[in-house]
Design an enzyme around this catalytic site. Structure first.
Site, PDB file in Angstrom:
ATOM      1  N   LYS A  11       4.680   1.851  29.244  1.00  0.00           N
ATOM      2  CA  LYS A  11       3.672   2.291  29.661  1.00  0.00           C
ATOM      3  C   LYS A  11       3.294   2.497  30.885  1.00  0.00           C
ATOM      4  O   LYS A  11       4.046   1.054  31.731  1.00  0.00           O
ATOM      5  CB  LYS A  11       2.083   2.009  29.121  1.00  0.00           C
ATOM      6  CG  LYS A  11       2.393   2.312  27.400  1.00  0.00           C
ATOM      7  CD  LYS A  11       0.484   2.304  27.302  1.00  0.00           C
ATOM      8  CE  LYS A  11       0.034   3.085  25.701  1.00  0.00           C
ATOM      9  NZ  LYS A  11      -1.465   2.135  25.060  1.00  0.00           N
ATOM     10  N   TYR A  51      -0.166  11.853  20.780  1.00  0.00           N
ATOM     11  CA  TYR A  51      -1.262  11.022  20.566  1.00  0.00           C
ATOM     12  C   TYR A  51      -1.894  11.715  20.275  1.00  0.00           C
ATOM     13  O   TYR A  51      -2.972  11.911  20.058  1.00  0.00           O
ATOM     14  CB  TYR A  51      -1.800  10.460  21.847  1.00  0.00           C
ATOM     15  CG  TYR A  51      -1.143   9.531  22.651  1.00  0.00           C
ATOM     16  CD1 TYR A  51      -1.906   8.574  21.605  1.00  0.00           C
ATOM     17  CD2 TYR A  51      -0.753   8.705  23.398  1.00  0.00           C
ATOM     18  CE1 TYR A  51      -1.010   6.887  22.418  1.00  0.00           C
ATOM     19  CE2 TYR A  51       0.044   7.348  24.101  1.00  0.00           C
ATOM     20  CZ  TYR A  51      -0.121   6.634  23.327  1.00  0.00           C
ATOM     21  OH  TYR A  51      -0.081   5.618  23.679  1.00  0.00           O
ATOM     22  N   PHE A  59     -11.327   9.852  24.743  1.00  0.00           N
ATOM     23  CA  PHE A  59     -10.492   9.800  25.502  1.00  0.00           C
ATOM     24  C   PHE A  59      -8.908   9.987  25.613  1.00  0.00           C
ATOM     25  O   PHE A  59      -8.097   9.472  26.564  1.00  0.00           O
ATOM     26  CB  PHE A  59     -10.439   7.634  25.408  1.00  0.00           C
ATOM     27  CG  PHE A  59      -9.577   7.103  24.409  1.00  0.00           C
ATOM     28  CD1 PHE A  59      -8.461   7.242  23.742  1.00  0.00           C
ATOM     29  CD2 PHE A  59     -10.435   6.990  23.651  1.00  0.00           C
ATOM     30  CE1 PHE A  59      -7.863   7.173  23.052  1.00  0.00           C
ATOM     31  CE2 PHE A  59     -10.131   6.251  22.235  1.00  0.00           C
ATOM     32  CZ  PHE A  59      -8.997   6.402  21.516  1.00  0.00           C
ATOM     33  N   THR A  93      -5.971  -3.953  21.693  1.00  0.00           N
ATOM     34  CA  THR A  93      -5.845  -3.200  22.307  1.00  0.00           C
ATOM     35  C   THR A  93      -6.024  -3.213  24.066  1.00  0.00           C
ATOM     36  O   THR A  93      -5.636  -2.830  24.550  1.00  0.00           O
ATOM     37  CB  THR A  93      -5.889  -1.915  21.752  1.00  0.00           C
ATOM     38  OG1 THR A  93      -6.051  -1.962  20.606  1.00  0.00           O
ATOM     39  CG2 THR A  93      -6.206  -0.661  22.517  1.00  0.00           C
ATOM     40  N   ASN A 114      -2.930  -0.760  29.064  1.00  0.00           N
ATOM     41  CA  ASN A 114      -3.007  -1.578  28.323  1.00  0.00           C
ATOM     42  C   ASN A 114      -1.140  -1.185  28.144  1.00  0.00           C
ATOM     43  O   ASN A 114      -0.942  -2.546  27.063  1.00  0.00           O
ATOM     44  CB  ASN A 114      -3.752  -1.689  26.967  1.00  0.00           C
ATOM     45  CG  ASN A 114      -3.321  -0.220  26.134  1.00  0.00           C
ATOM     46  OD1 ASN A 114      -2.502   0.177  26.807  1.00  0.00           O
ATOM     47  ND2 ASN A 114      -3.538  -0.440  25.148  1.00  0.00           N
ATOM     48  N   HIS A 117       2.629   0.535  24.055  1.00  0.00           N
ATOM     49  CA  HIS A 117       1.933   0.935  22.673  1.00  0.00           C
ATOM     50  C   HIS A 117       3.593   0.459  21.669  1.00  0.00           C
ATOM     51  O   HIS A 117       4.210   0.093  22.211  1.00  0.00           O
ATOM     52  CB  HIS A 117       2.147   2.358  22.875  1.00  0.00           C
ATOM     53  CG  HIS A 117       2.418   2.761  21.511  1.00  0.00           C
ATOM     54  ND1 HIS A 117       1.129   3.718  20.620  1.00  0.00           N
ATOM     55  CD2 HIS A 117       2.986   3.152  20.271  1.00  0.00           C
ATOM     56  CE1 HIS A 117       0.800   4.098  19.474  1.00  0.00           C
ATOM     57  NE2 HIS A 117       2.410   3.931  19.399  1.00  0.00           N
ATOM     58  N   GLU A 128       6.958   7.781  14.705  1.00  0.00           N
ATOM     59  CA  GLU A 128       7.394   7.694  16.111  1.00  0.00           C
ATOM     60  C   GLU A 128       8.428   7.455  16.434  1.00  0.00           C
ATOM     61  O   GLU A 128       9.042   8.017  17.577  1.00  0.00           O
ATOM     62  CB  GLU A 128       6.489   6.272  16.647  1.00  0.00           C
ATOM     63  CG  GLU A 128       4.919   7.216  16.311  1.00  0.00           C
ATOM     64  CD  GLU A 128       3.550   5.393  16.198  1.00  0.00           C
ATOM     65  OE1 GLU A 128       2.593   5.611  16.663  1.00  0.00           O
ATOM     66  OE2 GLU A 128       4.780   4.647  17.247  1.00  0.00           O
TER      67      GLU A 128
HETATM   68  P1  CMP Z   1      -2.567   2.804  21.905  1.00  0.00           P
HETATM   69  O1  CMP Z   1      -1.897   1.476  21.347  1.00  0.00           O
HETATM   70  O2  CMP Z   1      -1.321   2.930  22.946  1.00  0.00           O
HETATM   71  O3  CMP Z   1      -2.862   3.109  21.523  1.00  0.00           O
HETATM   72  C1  CMP Z   1      -4.066   4.192  22.111  1.00  0.00           C
HETATM   73  C2  CMP Z   1      -4.083   4.386  22.893  1.00  0.00           C
HETATM   74  O4  CMP Z   1      -5.606   5.569  23.256  1.00  0.00           O
HETATM   75  C3  CMP Z   1      -4.228   2.771  23.357  1.00  0.00           C
HETATM   76  O5  CMP Z   1      -3.661   2.184  23.273  1.00  0.00           O
HETATM   77  C4  CMP Z   1      -4.888   3.177  24.477  1.00  0.00           C
HETATM   78  O6  CMP Z   1      -4.138   3.435  25.678  1.00  0.00           O
HETATM   79  C5  CMP Z   1      -5.699   3.858  25.078  1.00  0.00           C
HETATM   80  N1  CMP Z   1      -6.863   4.033  24.866  1.00  0.00           N
HETATM   81  C6  CMP Z   1      -7.406   3.080  23.303  1.00  0.00           C
HETATM   82  N2  CMP Z   1      -8.560   2.839  23.650  1.00  0.00           N
HETATM   83  C7  CMP Z   1      -9.732   3.286  24.427  1.00  0.00           C
HETATM   84  C8  CMP Z   1     -10.480   3.633  24.952  1.00  0.00           C
HETATM   85  N3  CMP Z   1     -11.633   3.430  24.497  1.00  0.00           N
HETATM   86  N4  CMP Z   1     -10.626   4.104  26.574  1.00  0.00           N
HETATM   87  C9  CMP Z   1      -9.547   4.211  26.930  1.00  0.00           C
HETATM   88  N5  CMP Z   1      -8.021   4.972  26.684  1.00  0.00           N
HETATM   89  C10 CMP Z   1      -8.235   4.073  25.008  1.00  0.00           C
END
Ligand code: CMP
Length: 140
Positions: A11, A51, A59, A93, A114, A117, A128
């Site tokens: 990311k 997404y 979010f 996550t 984070n 993904h 995907e």
């Molecule tokens: P990902 O595994 O890419 O799947 C969805 C993404 O949304 C996740 O990683 C984070 O980048 C984001 N995400 C998930 N939970 C939250 C949250 N509570 N607040 C903000 N971003 C989130």
């Protein structure tokens, strides 16, 4: 166990800090092989589509903004049990809950930024992978 494929995205927070190679090394050391890879800057439409499953979440808008804030590296990872294996290598996550030795423990900043993904099911992995790659771009 037959080889499986999963979709990975390194990311914008990780590409901005130039740790792409370190993250790829963790996938490889964890038994996964990179069989397709491209660096690209997602458009707003692409991030919204990718997404879409989170469209109702509080979010979502922030997530789309973040995922379009810089380049990403999309990959197809292949190996035994690749979907579950990749999720183990990534860690939880929220980096605050990610185990030591995982990508998100090492490189994640917060629950949104984070670092990586990974697909969460065979159905989503297939969707995907198709989102980013054509068949001829995947070479095992
Ligand atoms: P990902 O595994 O890419 O799947 C969805 C993404 O949304 C996740 O990683 C984070 O980048 C984001 N995400 C998930 N939970 C939250 C949250 N509570 N607040 C903000 N971003 C989130």
């Amino acid at each position: 166990m037959a080889a499986e494929r999963t979709l990975s995205i390194i990311k914008p927070d990780a590409t901005a800090r130039n740790v792409t190679g370190k993250i790829i090394a963790m996938f490889e050391e964890g038994g996964l092989q990179v069989v397709a890879q491209k660096r690209l800057h997602l458009t707003k439409t692409m991030a919204e589509q990718f997404y879409a499953v989170h469209a109702e979440r509080s979010f979502y808008d922030e997530l789309v903004e973040y995922m379009t804030s810089g380049p990403v590296v999309a990959q197809v990872l292949e190996g035994d049990n690749a979907i579950a294996r990749n999720r183990e290598i990534m860690g939880a996550t929220n980096p605050a809950n990610a185990a030591e030795g995982t990508v998100r423990h090492a490189f994640g900043q917060n629950v949104q930024e984070n670092a990586v993904h990974g697909s969460d099911s065979p159905e989503n992995a297939a969707k995907e992978i198709k989102f980013f790659f054509s068949d001829i771009e995947i070479v095992g």
